[in-house]
Scaffold this motif. Sequence first.
Motif, PDB file in Angstrom:
ATOM      1  N   ALA A 167     -47.597  -4.765  60.801  1.00 42.01           N
ATOM      2  CA  ALA A 167     -48.569  -5.480  61.546  1.00 42.01           C
ATOM      3  C   ALA A 167     -47.875  -6.362  62.471  1.00 42.01           C
ATOM      4  CB  ALA A 167     -49.202  -6.680  60.555  1.00 42.01           C
ATOM      5  N   LEU A 168     -46.444  -6.933  62.193  1.00 43.82           N
ATOM      6  CA  LEU A 168     -45.816  -7.979  62.902  1.00 43.82           C
ATOM      7  C   LEU A 168     -45.061  -7.271  64.175  1.00 43.82           C
ATOM      8  CD1 LEU A 168     -44.731 -10.498  60.385  1.00 43.82           C
ATOM      9  CD2 LEU A 168     -46.763 -10.439  61.671  1.00 43.82           C
ATOM     10  N   VAL A 169     -44.484  -5.958  63.875  1.00 39.71           N
ATOM     11  CA  VAL A 169     -43.481  -5.236  64.513  1.00 39.71           C
ATOM     12  C   VAL A 169     -44.222  -4.097  65.359  1.00 39.71           C
ATOM     13  CG1 VAL A 169     -41.411  -3.966  64.794  1.00 39.71           C
ATOM     14  CG2 VAL A 169     -41.556  -5.849  63.225  1.00 39.71           C
ATOM     15  N   ASP A 170     -44.795  -3.256  64.782  1.00 42.33           N
ATOM     16  CA  ASP A 170     -45.590  -2.231  65.357  1.00 42.33           C
ATOM     17  C   ASP A 170     -46.717  -2.867  66.159  1.00 42.33           C
ATOM     18  OD1 ASP A 170     -43.828  -0.700  64.059  1.00 42.33           O
ATOM     19  OD2 ASP A 170     -45.178  -0.008  62.435  1.00 42.33           O
TER      20      ASP A 170
ATOM     21  N   ALA B  35     -40.541 -12.576  54.490  1.00 45.82           N
ATOM     22  CA  ALA B  35     -41.287 -12.730  55.824  1.00 45.82           C
ATOM     23  C   ALA B  35     -40.328 -12.282  57.003  1.00 45.82           C
ATOM     24  CB  ALA B  35     -41.655 -14.427  55.931  1.00 45.82           C
ATOM     25  N   LEU B  36     -38.828 -12.871  56.962  1.00 49.91           N
ATOM     26  CA  LEU B  36     -37.970 -12.413  57.851  1.00 49.91           C
ATOM     27  C   LEU B  36     -37.848 -11.000  58.041  1.00 49.91           C
ATOM     28  CD1 LEU B  36     -35.241 -15.249  57.028  1.00 49.91           C
ATOM     29  CD2 LEU B  36     -36.537 -14.972  59.393  1.00 49.91           C
ATOM     30  N   ALA B  37     -37.618 -10.388  57.002  1.00 43.75           N
ATOM     31  CA  ALA B  37     -37.637  -8.856  56.883  1.00 43.75           C
ATOM     32  C   ALA B  37     -38.608  -8.274  57.688  1.00 43.75           C
ATOM     33  CB  ALA B  37     -37.281  -8.313  55.718  1.00 43.75           C
ATOM     34  N   ALA B  38     -39.665  -8.665  57.564  1.00 43.29           N
ATOM     35  CA  ALA B  38     -41.133  -8.136  58.300  1.00 43.29           C
ATOM     36  C   ALA B  38     -41.029  -8.404  59.676  1.00 43.29           C
ATOM     37  CB  ALA B  38     -42.246  -8.594  57.656  1.00 43.29           C
ATOM     38  N   GLY B  39     -40.273  -9.353  60.362  1.00 41.86           N
ATOM     39  CA  GLY B  39     -40.465  -9.826  61.820  1.00 41.86           C
ATOM     40  C   GLY B  39     -40.933 -11.197  61.931  1.00 41.86           C
ATOM     41  N   CYS B  40     -40.916 -11.837  60.794  1.00 36.51           N
ATOM     42  CA  CYS B  40     -41.329 -13.443  61.355  1.00 36.51           C
ATOM     43  C   CYS B  40     -40.028 -14.240  61.722  1.00 36.51           C
ATOM     44  CB  CYS B  40     -41.920 -14.220  59.921  1.00 36.51           C
ATOM     45  SG  CYS B  40     -43.400 -13.621  59.344  1.00 36.51           S
ATOM     46  N   ASP B  41     -39.997 -15.139  62.562  1.00 35.96           N
ATOM     47  CA  ASP B  41     -38.793 -15.719  63.081  1.00 35.96           C
ATOM     48  C   ASP B  41     -38.918 -17.234  62.785  1.00 35.96           C
ATOM     49  OD1 ASP B  41     -38.504 -13.737  64.910  1.00 35.96           O
ATOM     50  OD2 ASP B  41     -40.262 -14.539  66.133  1.00 35.96           O
ATOM     51  N   LEU B  42     -40.043 -17.849  62.224  1.00 35.42           N
ATOM     52  CA  LEU B  42     -39.982 -19.359  62.032  1.00 35.42           C
ATOM     53  C   LEU B  42     -40.837 -19.321  60.681  1.00 35.42           C
ATOM     54  CD1 LEU B  42     -38.926 -22.225  62.781  1.00 35.42           C
ATOM     55  CD2 LEU B  42     -40.910 -22.332  64.202  1.00 35.42           C
ATOM     56  N   LEU B  43     -40.225 -19.796  59.808  1.00 36.91           N
ATOM     57  CA  LEU B  43     -40.885 -19.975  58.446  1.00 36.91           C
ATOM     58  C   LEU B  43     -41.410 -21.473  58.004  1.00 36.91           C
ATOM     59  CD1 LEU B  43     -38.254 -17.928  56.589  1.00 36.91           C
ATOM     60  CD2 LEU B  43     -40.340 -17.075  57.911  1.00 36.91           C
ATOM     61  N   CYS B  44     -42.584 -21.542  57.969  1.00 39.49           N
ATOM     62  CA  CYS B  44     -43.268 -22.718  57.546  1.00 39.49           C
ATOM     63  C   CYS B  44     -43.405 -22.804  56.173  1.00 39.49           C
ATOM     64  CB  CYS B  44     -44.692 -22.971  58.160  1.00 39.49           C
ATOM     65  SG  CYS B  44     -45.500 -24.399  57.836  1.00 39.49           S
ATOM     66  N   ILE B  45     -42.675 -23.992  55.368  1.00 38.36           N
ATOM     67  CA  ILE B  45     -42.667 -23.830  54.012  1.00 38.36           C
ATOM     68  C   ILE B  45     -43.909 -24.341  53.519  1.00 38.36           C
ATOM     69  CG2 ILE B  45     -41.550 -25.056  51.948  1.00 38.36           C
ATOM     70  CD1 ILE B  45     -38.748 -24.896  53.778  1.00 38.36           C
ATOM     71  N   GLY B  46     -44.566 -25.675  53.918  1.00 38.50           N
ATOM     72  CA  GLY B  46     -45.633 -26.233  53.580  1.00 38.50           C
ATOM     73  C   GLY B  46     -45.646 -27.469  53.309  1.00 38.50           C
ATOM     74  N   ALA B  47     -46.546 -28.187  52.753  1.00 33.41           N
ATOM     75  CA  ALA B  47     -46.781 -29.595  52.683  1.00 33.41           C
ATOM     76  C   ALA B  47     -45.892 -30.239  51.403  1.00 33.41           C
ATOM     77  CB  ALA B  47     -48.359 -30.139  52.645  1.00 33.41           C
ATOM     78  N   ARG B  48     -45.565 -29.502  50.490  1.00 31.32           N
ATOM     79  CA  ARG B  48     -44.816 -30.383  49.500  1.00 31.32           C
ATOM     80  C   ARG B  48     -43.493 -29.904  49.288  1.00 31.32           C
ATOM     81  NH1 ARG B  48     -49.724 -28.321  47.804  1.00 31.32           N
ATOM     82  NH2 ARG B  48     -48.927 -26.560  47.152  1.00 31.32           N
ATOM     83  N   VAL B  49     -42.695 -30.441  49.975  1.00 33.36           N
ATOM     84  CA  VAL B  49     -41.179 -29.870  50.530  1.00 33.36           C
ATOM     85  C   VAL B  49     -40.548 -31.292  50.129  1.00 33.36           C
ATOM     86  CG1 VAL B  49     -39.539 -29.213  52.212  1.00 33.36           C
ATOM     87  CG2 VAL B  49     -42.146 -28.571  52.184  1.00 33.36           C
ATOM     88  N   ASP B  50     -39.052 -30.946  49.471  1.00 33.75           N
ATOM     89  CA  ASP B  50     -38.157 -31.842  49.221  1.00 33.75           C
ATOM     90  C   ASP B  50     -36.664 -31.180  49.640  1.00 33.75           C
ATOM     91  OD1 ASP B  50     -37.236 -30.309  47.291  1.00 33.75           O
ATOM     92  OD2 ASP B  50     -38.361 -31.639  45.688  1.00 33.75           O
ATOM     93  N   ALA B  51     -35.748 -31.677  49.632  1.00 32.94           N
ATOM     94  CA  ALA B  51     -34.255 -31.206  50.103  1.00 32.94           C
ATOM     95  C   ALA B  51     -33.894 -29.847  49.143  1.00 32.94           C
ATOM     96  CB  ALA B  51     -33.387 -32.439  50.052  1.00 32.94           C
TER      97      ALA B  51
END
Length: 482
Positions: free
Chosen positions: A238-241, A277-293
Motif C-alpha cells: 500500500a505505502l511503497v508500491d 509502520a516504519l518498516a512498511a514505509g511510514c515516516d512520521l508516527l502519530c502516537i495518539g492523544a493519551r501520551v506521557d513521557a
Amino acid sequence: MGVDPGLRRLALRTLLAAFPGPTPPEWATALLADGLAGHVLFAYNVADAGQLAKLTADLRAARSDVLIGIDEEGGDVTRLAHATGSPYPGNAALGVVDDPDLTRHIYAQLGVELADSGVNLDLAPTVDVNTDDDNPVIGTRSFGADPVRVAAHAAAAVTGLQEAGVAACAKHFPGHGATVADSHLELPTVDAPLDVLRARELPPFAAAIAAGVRAIMTAHLRVPALTGALPATFSRPALVDLLRRDLGFTGVVITDALEMRGSTLHSGGIPQAAVAALAAGCDLLCIGARVDAALVEATAAGIATAIRDGRLPLARVEEAVERVAALSTWTGHAPRGGDAEPGIGYPAALKAVRVEGPLDGLGTPLVVQLESESSIAVGRVPWGLGPHLGVAHQLRVVADRTDPATLLALAAGRSIVFAGRRVHRLPGAADLIESVAADAPTVVVEMGWPSSWRPKNVRAFVTTYGASHANGWAAAQSLHLP
C-alpha cells in the motif's frame, strides 16, 4: 542493555507525541530538545487564541524546527473552536456547494488561523470518498460520494492550506469512505478489488499529490486485495508500491494514531506498531492523544531495539528522518499568505442548505434536538440550532426514551422542528418523528450525512451537510426562526 543514545534520538525524530493541558509540561519540551519530531494538539490543549500562541511559542523555544500538528478540518471536526463549534462549514457542505474556489478560500482561512496560532501542520483535509451512508467515522468529513468531485475539492483544500504556510495532510490512505466500522474501535475492511480502489478511492489522493500535498496519513483498515491481512499502515504494497511508486508521492507518510484499536489489535501495542509502520514505509508516527513521557520513551526504545536487532533497517529509519526534516524545513520557510476574514464560513454554509417542502408559516416552533453520540474523531463539540434560536424554545431528548404525546403537549399547537445527526440511524427516531408529524406541522433538519430516508407526514426536510456552528446558523436562517 540501555538504549543507544544515537538510536534513541533517531527514533524520536520519527514521533509525534501529545500532552495534556494548556501549557506543555517539562517532559514534553525536554523530549523536543532530545530530538522528538513534534506534538499534536487536541481540544484540551486549546483555551483561546492567545493561550494557543503562547503554547506553540513555548514548544518552538525548545526547538525551532518542531512540527506542531492539529486536527482542524473545520465543520464537525474542530480543535480551535471546540467550545462553540466551528465557524466554517465542513467538507460535505463544501462538496454540495461544489465551488472549488470557495473550498480553497475556506481552507486558506483555516490556514491563516493556524499559522497565526503557531501551528504548522494540519492533519487535514479528509479526502475519503464517502460511498457508504452508514459510515460511522467519515460522513460529513468527506467532500462527497463522487470521486471526481472529491478530487477537485481535495486539491483546492490542499492549495488553500499550503498557501497560508501550513502543511496539509490528506487522509486516510488508501480510503476510509466505504467502511461501516470505526478504526478507533476495531479494524475495518474494505473488500474491493484493486480496479475499484483505483477508480473510487484513489483519485482524491492523486489530486492532492498533484496539488503538492506535503503529507498523507494512513488508515488503519484492511483492503485484502492490496494489504492482505494487514492494516494499510503496516503494508508495504500500500505505502511503497502503490503510494510511492504508482502515485508518485515523495512527501511524508504519517500514521493515524497508533493508539487506535485498528492499529493495536493487529500489532499488540504502540511500540510494536511503531516498528511495523516504519518498516512498511511510514515516516512520521502519530502516537495518539493519551501520551506521557514513559510511552514516548518506550516507543523510541522499541524502534531503537528493532534497529539494533536488525528487524528494522537503519537505512529505512534514516530515510524517514530525512523526509520529516524536509517537512520541518518547508514549514520554516513557507510564506505566510493571506489576511483573516472573520465570518466567511456562514454564507458558505447557507449555500449548502437543501430544503424539500415548504418552510413558511412555522411561527415559533418547538425545536427538538435528538441527542446522539459523537465519534471519537469529532469529540464533544456543541452542535445544533440552540445558539441561533432567538425566542424559540429548544428541548433535548433521546428519541427512544421520548413519548410523542409529551412533545405534542409541550408544543401546544405549535409546529415542531426536529434536529439531529444521521437521524435515520438513531434508535426510535423514525417512529417518534412520524407519530408527531401525524398530529402537528413537523420539519426535520438533518445535520449529519444524509440518507435516502424521508419520514412520513413531515412538511419539510432540511439538510445542512454538517453540524458546525456555521451549519446551525444556516439552518436557523433557512427556517426563518424568530
